[in-house]
Design an enzyme around this catalytic site. Structure first.
Site, PDB file in Angstrom:
ATOM      1  N   GLU A 155      20.928 -50.546   4.667  1.00  0.00           N
ATOM      2  CA  GLU A 155      20.118 -49.397   4.249  1.00  0.00           C
ATOM      3  C   GLU A 155      18.957 -49.224   5.219  1.00  0.00           C
ATOM      4  O   GLU A 155      18.368 -50.214   5.658  1.00  0.00           O
ATOM      5  CB  GLU A 155      19.509 -49.683   2.868  1.00  0.00           C
ATOM      6  CG  GLU A 155      20.296 -49.158   1.703  1.00  0.00           C
ATOM      7  CD  GLU A 155      20.043 -47.678   1.430  1.00  0.00           C
ATOM      8  OE1 GLU A 155      19.604 -46.935   2.338  1.00  0.00           O
ATOM      9  OE2 GLU A 155      20.314 -47.269   0.302  1.00  0.00           O
ATOM     10  N   ASP A 156      18.597 -47.968   5.483  1.00  0.00           N
ATOM     11  CA  ASP A 156      17.456 -47.716   6.355  1.00  0.00           C
ATOM     12  C   ASP A 156      16.134 -48.096   5.698  1.00  0.00           C
ATOM     13  O   ASP A 156      15.338 -48.840   6.236  1.00  0.00           O
ATOM     14  CB  ASP A 156      17.431 -46.241   6.798  1.00  0.00           C
ATOM     15  CG  ASP A 156      17.497 -45.245   5.626  1.00  0.00           C
ATOM     16  OD1 ASP A 156      17.681 -45.672   4.464  1.00  0.00           O
ATOM     17  OD2 ASP A 156      17.368 -44.027   5.880  1.00  0.00           O
ATOM     18  N   ILE A 157      15.918 -47.554   4.485  1.00  0.00           N
ATOM     19  CA  ILE A 157      14.596 -47.724   3.878  1.00  0.00           C
ATOM     20  C   ILE A 157      14.714 -47.765   2.361  1.00  0.00           C
ATOM     21  O   ILE A 157      15.499 -47.012   1.781  1.00  0.00           O
ATOM     22  CB  ILE A 157      13.634 -46.595   4.357  1.00  0.00           C
ATOM     23  CG1 ILE A 157      12.220 -46.801   3.833  1.00  0.00           C
ATOM     24  CG2 ILE A 157      14.123 -45.207   3.998  1.00  0.00           C
ATOM     25  CD1 ILE A 157      11.172 -45.971   4.582  1.00  0.00           C
ATOM     26  N   ILE A 158      13.966 -48.661   1.758  1.00  0.00           N
ATOM     27  CA  ILE A 158      13.874 -48.695   0.300  1.00  0.00           C
ATOM     28  C   ILE A 158      12.487 -48.165  -0.036  1.00  0.00           C
ATOM     29  O   ILE A 158      11.479 -48.746   0.358  1.00  0.00           O
ATOM     30  CB  ILE A 158      14.101 -50.129  -0.266  1.00  0.00           C
ATOM     31  CG1 ILE A 158      15.575 -50.509  -0.144  1.00  0.00           C
ATOM     32  CG2 ILE A 158      13.736 -50.200  -1.750  1.00  0.00           C
ATOM     33  CD1 ILE A 158      15.970 -51.248   1.025  1.00  0.00           C
ATOM     34  N   ASP A 159      12.469 -47.022  -0.726  1.00  0.00           N
ATOM     35  CA  ASP A 159      11.198 -46.407  -1.111  1.00  0.00           C
ATOM     36  C   ASP A 159      10.985 -46.773  -2.579  1.00  0.00           C
ATOM     37  O   ASP A 159      10.586 -47.897  -2.883  1.00  0.00           O
ATOM     38  CB  ASP A 159      11.313 -44.891  -0.866  1.00  0.00           C
ATOM     39  CG  ASP A 159      10.009 -44.145  -1.073  1.00  0.00           C
ATOM     40  OD1 ASP A 159       9.145 -44.634  -1.795  1.00  0.00           O
ATOM     41  OD2 ASP A 159       9.843 -43.035  -0.520  1.00  0.00           O
TER      42      ASP A 159
ATOM     43  N   GLY B 284      13.395 -47.245  -4.540  1.00  0.00           N
ATOM     44  CA  GLY B 284      14.475 -48.213  -4.769  1.00  0.00           C
ATOM     45  C   GLY B 284      15.623 -47.649  -5.585  1.00  0.00           C
ATOM     46  O   GLY B 284      16.627 -48.330  -5.785  1.00  0.00           O
ATOM     47  N   LYS B 285      15.481 -46.374  -6.029  1.00  0.00           N
ATOM     48  CA  LYS B 285      16.523 -45.798  -6.901  1.00  0.00           C
ATOM     49  C   LYS B 285      17.832 -45.595  -6.161  1.00  0.00           C
ATOM     50  O   LYS B 285      18.912 -45.801  -6.714  1.00  0.00           O
ATOM     51  CB  LYS B 285      16.055 -44.440  -7.444  1.00  0.00           C
ATOM     52  CG  LYS B 285      15.022 -44.563  -8.520  1.00  0.00           C
ATOM     53  CD  LYS B 285      14.763 -43.187  -9.117  1.00  0.00           C
ATOM     54  CE  LYS B 285      13.467 -43.204  -9.890  1.00  0.00           C
ATOM     55  NZ  LYS B 285      12.802 -41.917  -9.913  1.00  0.00           N
TER      56      LYS B 285
ATOM     57  N   ARG C 292      15.696 -38.047  14.068  1.00  0.00           N
ATOM     58  CA  ARG C 292      16.600 -39.196  14.016  1.00  0.00           C
ATOM     59  C   ARG C 292      16.801 -39.791  15.404  1.00  0.00           C
ATOM     60  O   ARG C 292      17.125 -40.957  15.554  1.00  0.00           O
ATOM     61  CB  ARG C 292      17.979 -38.775  13.470  1.00  0.00           C
ATOM     62  CG  ARG C 292      17.979 -38.377  12.007  1.00  0.00           C
ATOM     63  CD  ARG C 292      19.405 -38.329  11.493  1.00  0.00           C
ATOM     64  NE  ARG C 292      19.517 -37.597  10.244  1.00  0.00           N
ATOM     65  CZ  ARG C 292      19.317 -38.113   9.036  1.00  0.00           C
ATOM     66  NH1 ARG C 292      18.967 -39.358   8.906  1.00  0.00           N
ATOM     67  NH2 ARG C 292      19.455 -37.376   7.953  1.00  0.00           N
TER      68      ARG C 292
ATOM     69  N   LYS D 130       3.857 -44.338   3.424  1.00  0.00           N
ATOM     70  CA  LYS D 130       3.783 -43.146   4.282  1.00  0.00           C
ATOM     71  C   LYS D 130       5.203 -42.708   4.580  1.00  0.00           C
ATOM     72  O   LYS D 130       6.119 -43.526   4.543  1.00  0.00           O
ATOM     73  CB  LYS D 130       3.137 -43.488   5.634  1.00  0.00           C
ATOM     74  CG  LYS D 130       1.842 -44.198   5.540  1.00  0.00           C
ATOM     75  CD  LYS D 130       0.715 -43.222   5.694  1.00  0.00           C
ATOM     76  CE  LYS D 130      -0.597 -43.982   5.816  1.00  0.00           C
ATOM     77  NZ  LYS D 130      -1.706 -43.284   5.268  1.00  0.00           N
ATOM     78  N   PHE D 131       5.377 -41.419   4.932  1.00  0.00           N
ATOM     79  CA  PHE D 131       6.710 -40.933   5.279  1.00  0.00           C
ATOM     80  C   PHE D 131       6.953 -41.202   6.763  1.00  0.00           C
ATOM     81  O   PHE D 131       6.221 -40.720   7.620  1.00  0.00           O
ATOM     82  CB  PHE D 131       6.864 -39.445   4.958  1.00  0.00           C
ATOM     83  CG  PHE D 131       8.305 -39.053   4.888  1.00  0.00           C
ATOM     84  CD1 PHE D 131       9.035 -39.285   3.734  1.00  0.00           C
ATOM     85  CD2 PHE D 131       8.955 -38.505   5.983  1.00  0.00           C
ATOM     86  CE1 PHE D 131      10.390 -38.976   3.666  1.00  0.00           C
ATOM     87  CE2 PHE D 131      10.305 -38.184   5.929  1.00  0.00           C
ATOM     88  CZ  PHE D 131      11.021 -38.422   4.767  1.00  0.00           C
ATOM     89  N   VAL D 132       7.964 -42.002   7.050  1.00  0.00           N
ATOM     90  CA  VAL D 132       8.227 -42.389   8.437  1.00  0.00           C
ATOM     91  C   VAL D 132       9.514 -41.739   8.957  1.00  0.00           C
ATOM     92  O   VAL D 132      10.434 -41.440   8.182  1.00  0.00           O
ATOM     93  CB  VAL D 132       8.305 -43.927   8.603  1.00  0.00           C
ATOM     94  CG1 VAL D 132       6.954 -44.567   8.368  1.00  0.00           C
ATOM     95  CG2 VAL D 132       9.356 -44.547   7.686  1.00  0.00           C
TER      96      VAL D 132
HETATM   97  P1  IMP Z   1      14.428 -44.291  -2.787  1.00  0.00           P
HETATM   98  O1  IMP Z   1      15.526 -43.937  -3.734  1.00  0.00           O
HETATM   99  O2  IMP Z   1      13.105 -43.715  -3.241  1.00  0.00           O
HETATM  100  O3  IMP Z   1      14.328 -45.762  -2.489  1.00  0.00           O
HETATM  101  O4  IMP Z   1      14.707 -43.522  -1.431  1.00  0.00           O
HETATM  102  C1  IMP Z   1      15.477 -44.066  -0.423  1.00  0.00           C
HETATM  103  C2  IMP Z   1      16.043 -42.976   0.479  1.00  0.00           C
HETATM  104  O5  IMP Z   1      15.101 -41.925   0.652  1.00  0.00           O
HETATM  105  C3  IMP Z   1      16.293 -43.522   1.876  1.00  0.00           C
HETATM  106  O6  IMP Z   1      17.618 -43.978   2.030  1.00  0.00           O
HETATM  107  C4  IMP Z   1      15.961 -42.331   2.755  1.00  0.00           C
HETATM  108  O7  IMP Z   1      17.095 -41.495   2.892  1.00  0.00           O
HETATM  109  C5  IMP Z   1      14.922 -41.562   1.993  1.00  0.00           C
HETATM  110  N1  IMP Z   1      13.537 -41.928   2.380  1.00  0.00           N
HETATM  111  C6  IMP Z   1      12.609 -42.525   1.608  1.00  0.00           C
HETATM  112  N2  IMP Z   1      11.458 -42.694   2.277  1.00  0.00           N
HETATM  113  C7  IMP Z   1      11.672 -42.196   3.524  1.00  0.00           C
HETATM  114  C8  IMP Z   1      10.845 -42.104   4.705  1.00  0.00           C
HETATM  115  O8  IMP Z   1       9.677 -42.525   4.759  1.00  0.00           O
HETATM  116  N3  IMP Z   1      11.436 -41.530   5.784  1.00  0.00           N
HETATM  117  C9  IMP Z   1      12.711 -41.056   5.786  1.00  0.00           C
HETATM  118  N4  IMP Z   1      13.510 -41.136   4.718  1.00  0.00           N
HETATM  119  C10 IMP Z   1      12.987 -41.706   3.588  1.00  0.00           C
END
Ligand code: IMP
Length: 165
Positions: free
Chosen positions: A81-85, A87-88, A147, A133-135
């Site tokens: 996975e790229d990023i866990i924000d 986590g959903k 990208r 922060k949004f990266v």
């Molecule tokens: P979550 O469900 O809130 O954890 O969101 C995870 C998904 O949201 C990631 O797989 C990304 O596609 C997108 N996302 C969340 N934060 C960012 C960010 O800072 N930059 C780019 N994509 C993000």
């Protein structure tokens, strides 16, 4: 490699944001394989998910393509996975994958955001903890832009209207 017990791994790339991390991670595992006396066979699969518009979660996770995941049944799966924000996304993907009865599932997340929105999920392996922060960059996007950057950076507030959806 230790945790999988030397079993065949199915490496599952979560597109699109995970493609650069996935490629580098697989290169690294391949290098470990080369330098060890027992190498782990690997195959790759892809899934495409979407839950974000601009820098906001839409709250609904869509699987919009990828391989037929029934091939994961009985396998040792490593999700990249790229990023866990919050986590959903990862939690929902995990429940989808677990329904297919894999032998084992591990998640490797490159970035984990430190955020009050977190549902408390942590991946099995994480790269970097980052601020709320949004990266963008290194395959992470803002409305499909950025990208192609080789580095990860925070999108500026002045940049957002320029690249709006
Ligand atoms: P979550 O469900 O809130 O954890 O969101 C995870 C998904 O949201 C990631 O797989 C990304 O596609 C997108 N996302 C969340 N934060 C960012 C960010 O800072 N930059 C780019 N994509 C993000």
């Amino acid at each position: 490699m230790e945790e999988t017990g030397g079993r065949h791994i199915v490496a599952l790339c979560v597109l699109k944001g995970g493609y650069k991390f996935f490629a580098h991670l697989l290169d690294y595992i391949k290098a470990l394989n080369r330098n060890s006396d027992r190498s782990i066979p690997m195959t790759v699969d892809f899934i495409r998910l979407k839950s974000y518009c601009s820098d906001r979660s839409t709250g609904a996770l869509k699987v919009i393509g990828g391989d037929d995941l029934s091939t994961l049944t009985g396998k040792t799966v490593m999700i990249a996975e790229d990023i866990i924000d919050a986590g959903k996304t990862t939690q929902t993907l995990l429940s989808l994958v677990k329904r297919l009865n894999p032998k084992m599932v591990k998640v490797a997340g490159l970035l984990v955001k430190s955020t009050p929105r977190s549902v408390g999920y942590r991946p099995d392996f994480d790269g970097f903890e980052i601020p709320d922060k949004f990266v963008v960059g290194y395959a992470l996007d803002y409305n499909e832009y950025f990208r192609d950057l080789n580095h990860v950076c925070v999108i500026s507030e002045t940049g957002k209207p320029k690249y709006k959806a």
